[in-house]
Design a protein around this motif. Structure first.
Motif, PDB file in Angstrom:
ATOM      1  N   ASN A  56       1.296  -0.766  -0.151  1.00 20.82           N
ATOM      2  CA  ASN A  56       0.122   0.055  -0.672  1.00 20.82           C
ATOM      3  C   ASN A  56       0.902   1.235   0.347  1.00 20.82           C
ATOM      4  N   ASP A  57       2.222   0.871   0.852  1.00 16.82           N
ATOM      5  CA  ASP A  57       3.027   2.476   0.790  1.00 16.82           C
ATOM      6  C   ASP A  57       3.840   2.353  -0.540  1.00 16.82           C
ATOM      7  N   PRO A  58       3.420   3.295  -1.567  1.00 17.11           N
ATOM      8  CA  PRO A  58       3.912   4.034  -2.237  1.00 17.11           C
ATOM      9  C   PRO A  58       5.262   3.461  -1.829  1.00 17.11           C
ATOM     10  N   HIS A  59       6.564   4.389  -1.173  1.00 21.21           N
ATOM     11  CA  HIS A  59       7.324   4.472  -0.198  1.00 21.21           C
ATOM     12  C   HIS A  59       8.233   3.006  -0.081  1.00 21.21           C
ATOM     13  N   ALA A  60       7.251   2.188  -0.273  1.00 21.90           N
ATOM     14  CA  ALA A  60       7.845   0.808   0.187  1.00 21.90           C
ATOM     15  C   ALA A  60       7.637  -0.221  -1.142  1.00 21.90           C
ATOM     16  N   ARG A  61       7.581   0.115  -2.309  1.00 26.09           N
ATOM     17  CA  ARG A  61       7.692  -0.571  -3.540  1.00 26.09           C
ATOM     18  C   ARG A  61       9.293  -0.320  -4.517  1.00 26.09           C
ATOM     19  N   ILE A  62       9.085  -2.036  -4.758  1.00 26.16           N
ATOM     20  CA  ILE A  62      10.638  -1.584  -5.824  1.00 26.16           C
ATOM     21  C   ILE A  62      10.283  -2.121  -6.772  1.00 26.16           C
ATOM     22  N   ASN A  63      11.189  -1.239  -7.576  1.00 28.92           N
ATOM     23  CA  ASN A  63      10.846  -1.961  -8.900  1.00 28.92           C
ATOM     24  C   ASN A  63      11.128  -2.050  -9.801  1.00 28.92           C
ATOM     25  N   CYS A  64      10.086  -3.218 -10.703  1.00 29.37           N
ATOM     26  CA  CYS A  64       9.905  -4.479 -11.786  1.00 29.37           C
ATOM     27  C   CYS A  64       9.684  -3.955 -12.367  1.00 29.37           C
ATOM     28  N   GLY A  65       9.740  -2.723 -13.257  1.00 29.02           N
ATOM     29  CA  GLY A  65       9.700  -2.117 -14.197  1.00 29.02           C
ATOM     30  C   GLY A  65      10.812  -1.580 -15.184  1.00 29.02           C
ATOM     31  N   PHE A  66      10.431  -0.936 -15.824  1.00 30.37           N
ATOM     32  CA  PHE A  66      10.871   0.206 -16.503  1.00 30.37           C
ATOM     33  C   PHE A  66      10.335   1.490 -16.944  1.00 30.37           C
ATOM     34  N   PRO A  67      10.696   2.511 -16.860  1.00 26.05           N
ATOM     35  CA  PRO A  67      10.479   3.790 -17.492  1.00 26.05           C
ATOM     36  C   PRO A  67       9.508   4.004 -18.678  1.00 26.05           C
ATOM     37  N   GLY A  68       7.884   4.067 -18.796  1.00 30.79           N
ATOM     38  CA  GLY A  68       6.904   3.787 -19.632  1.00 30.79           C
ATOM     39  C   GLY A  68       6.352   2.284 -20.031  1.00 30.79           C
ATOM     40  N   CYS A  74       3.698  -5.079 -17.216  1.00 29.97           N
ATOM     41  CA  CYS A  74       4.226  -5.130 -15.814  1.00 29.97           C
ATOM     42  C   CYS A  74       3.475  -6.413 -15.380  1.00 29.97           C
ATOM     43  N   GLU A  75       2.647  -6.234 -15.488  1.00 30.81           N
ATOM     44  CA  GLU A  75       1.532  -7.773 -15.109  1.00 30.81           C
ATOM     45  C   GLU A  75       1.519  -9.185 -15.929  1.00 30.81           C
ATOM     46  N   ARG A  76       2.137  -8.991 -16.853  1.00 28.86           N
ATOM     47  CA  ARG A  76       2.671  -9.976 -17.544  1.00 28.86           C
ATOM     48  C   ARG A  76       3.765 -10.704 -16.381  1.00 28.86           C
ATOM     49  N   LYS A  77       4.650  -9.784 -16.231  1.00 33.57           N
ATOM     50  CA  LYS A  77       6.185 -10.013 -15.348  1.00 33.57           C
ATOM     51  C   LYS A  77       5.541 -10.617 -14.001  1.00 33.57           C
ATOM     52  N   GLY A  78       4.354 -10.553 -13.536  1.00 32.06           N
ATOM     53  CA  GLY A  78       3.847 -10.915 -12.786  1.00 32.06           C
ATOM     54  C   GLY A  78       4.074  -9.996 -11.219  1.00 32.06           C
ATOM     55  N   CYS A  79       3.814  -8.331 -12.172  1.00 33.33           N
ATOM     56  CA  CYS A  79       4.163  -7.490 -10.660  1.00 33.33           C
ATOM     57  C   CYS A  79       2.497  -6.650 -10.660  1.00 33.33           C
ATOM     58  N   CYS A  80       2.824  -5.961 -10.104  1.00 36.25           N
ATOM     59  CA  CYS A  80       1.707  -4.658  -9.610  1.00 36.25           C
ATOM     60  C   CYS A  80       1.979  -3.829 -10.171  1.00 36.25           C
ATOM     61  N   PHE A  81       0.395  -3.081 -10.765  1.00 36.10           N
ATOM     62  CA  PHE A  81       1.337  -1.569 -11.609  1.00 36.10           C
ATOM     63  C   PHE A  81       0.016  -0.670 -10.565  1.00 36.10           C
ATOM     64  N   THR A  82       0.796   0.464 -10.378  1.00 37.83           N
ATOM     65  CA  THR A  82      -0.020   1.660 -10.393  1.00 37.83           C
ATOM     66  C   THR A  82       0.219   2.257 -10.546  1.00 37.83           C
ATOM     67  N   ALA A  83      -0.361   3.058 -11.424  1.00 40.63           N
ATOM     68  CA  ALA A  83      -0.056   4.355 -12.002  1.00 40.63           C
ATOM     69  C   ALA A  83       0.064   6.004 -11.092  1.00 40.63           C
ATOM     70  N   HIS A  84       0.461   5.805  -9.828  1.00 41.46           N
ATOM     71  CA  HIS A  84       0.444   6.639  -8.885  1.00 41.46           C
ATOM     72  C   HIS A  84       0.980   6.685  -8.470  1.00 41.46           C
ATOM     73  N   PRO A  85       1.549   7.828  -7.558  1.00 40.07           N
ATOM     74  CA  PRO A  85       2.237   9.135  -7.694  1.00 40.07           C
ATOM     75  C   PRO A  85       3.391   9.158  -8.278  1.00 40.07           C
ATOM     76  N   GLY A  87       7.049  10.221  -9.097  1.00 41.95           N
ATOM     77  CA  GLY A  87       8.490   9.799  -8.636  1.00 41.95           C
ATOM     78  C   GLY A  87       8.615   8.753  -7.483  1.00 41.95           C
ATOM     79  N   VAL A  88       7.771   6.902  -8.217  1.00 43.47           N
ATOM     80  CA  VAL A  88       7.799   6.517  -7.390  1.00 43.47           C
ATOM     81  C   VAL A  88       7.659   5.017  -8.101  1.00 43.47           C
ATOM     82  N   PRO A  89       8.342   4.413  -8.392  1.00 46.04           N
ATOM     83  CA  PRO A  89       7.724   3.164  -9.337  1.00 46.04           C
ATOM     84  C   PRO A  89       6.171   3.011  -9.541  1.00 46.04           C
ATOM     85  N   TRP A  90       5.573   2.613 -11.005  1.00 45.24           N
ATOM     86  CA  TRP A  90       4.539   2.097 -10.976  1.00 45.24           C
ATOM     87  C   TRP A  90       4.642   0.677 -11.245  1.00 45.24           C
ATOM     88  N   CYS A  91       5.269  -0.155 -11.778  1.00 42.13           N
ATOM     89  CA  CYS A  91       5.651  -1.328 -12.311  1.00 42.13           C
ATOM     90  C   CYS A  91       5.916  -1.268 -10.832  1.00 42.13           C
TER      91      CYS A  91
END
Length: 99
Positions: A56-68, A74-85, A87-91
């Motif tokens: 839930n905490d956007p700052h606890a996210r560990i990047n699983c993707g790449f810009p864009g 992202c989901e095909r890689k088995g990761c979570c995706f949330t397009a906000h906020p 400055g933090v990883p979305w994937c």
């Protein structure tokens, strides 16, 4: 955990040797219960139940993707995706929690 040792006697899988003490059994990471004769007293615990959750905490996210990266990629890689906020990883990777 205590609840991992609540197994029906017929489901117990031996985890020790004849005459093992409760202390030695527990040191080996096993459960010890002498209340039922004729079944292992030192036995393997039930496996822990775990669940993958998106943090839930956007700052606890560990990047699983790449810009864009797209949500589908992202989901095909088995990761979570949330397009906000911003400055933090979305994937980002799931967290594994014990139930």
């Amino acid at each position: 955990a205590r609840c991992q040792c609540k197994l029906p006697p017929r489901e117990r899988k031996n985890c020790g040797y004849p005459g093992i003490s409760a202390v030695e059994c527990r040191k080996a990471g096993c459960c010890f219960n002498t209340s039922v004769p004729g079944v292992p007293w030192c036995f393997a615990p039930k496996a822990k139940k775990v669940e993958k959750v998106c943090p839930n905490d956007p700052h606890a996210r560990i990047n699983c993707g790449f810009p864009g990266i797209t949500a589908k990629e992202c989901e095909r890689k088995g990761c979570c995706f949330t397009a906000h906020p911003a400055g933090v990883p979305w994937c980002f990777y799931h967290r594994v929690v014990e139930e």
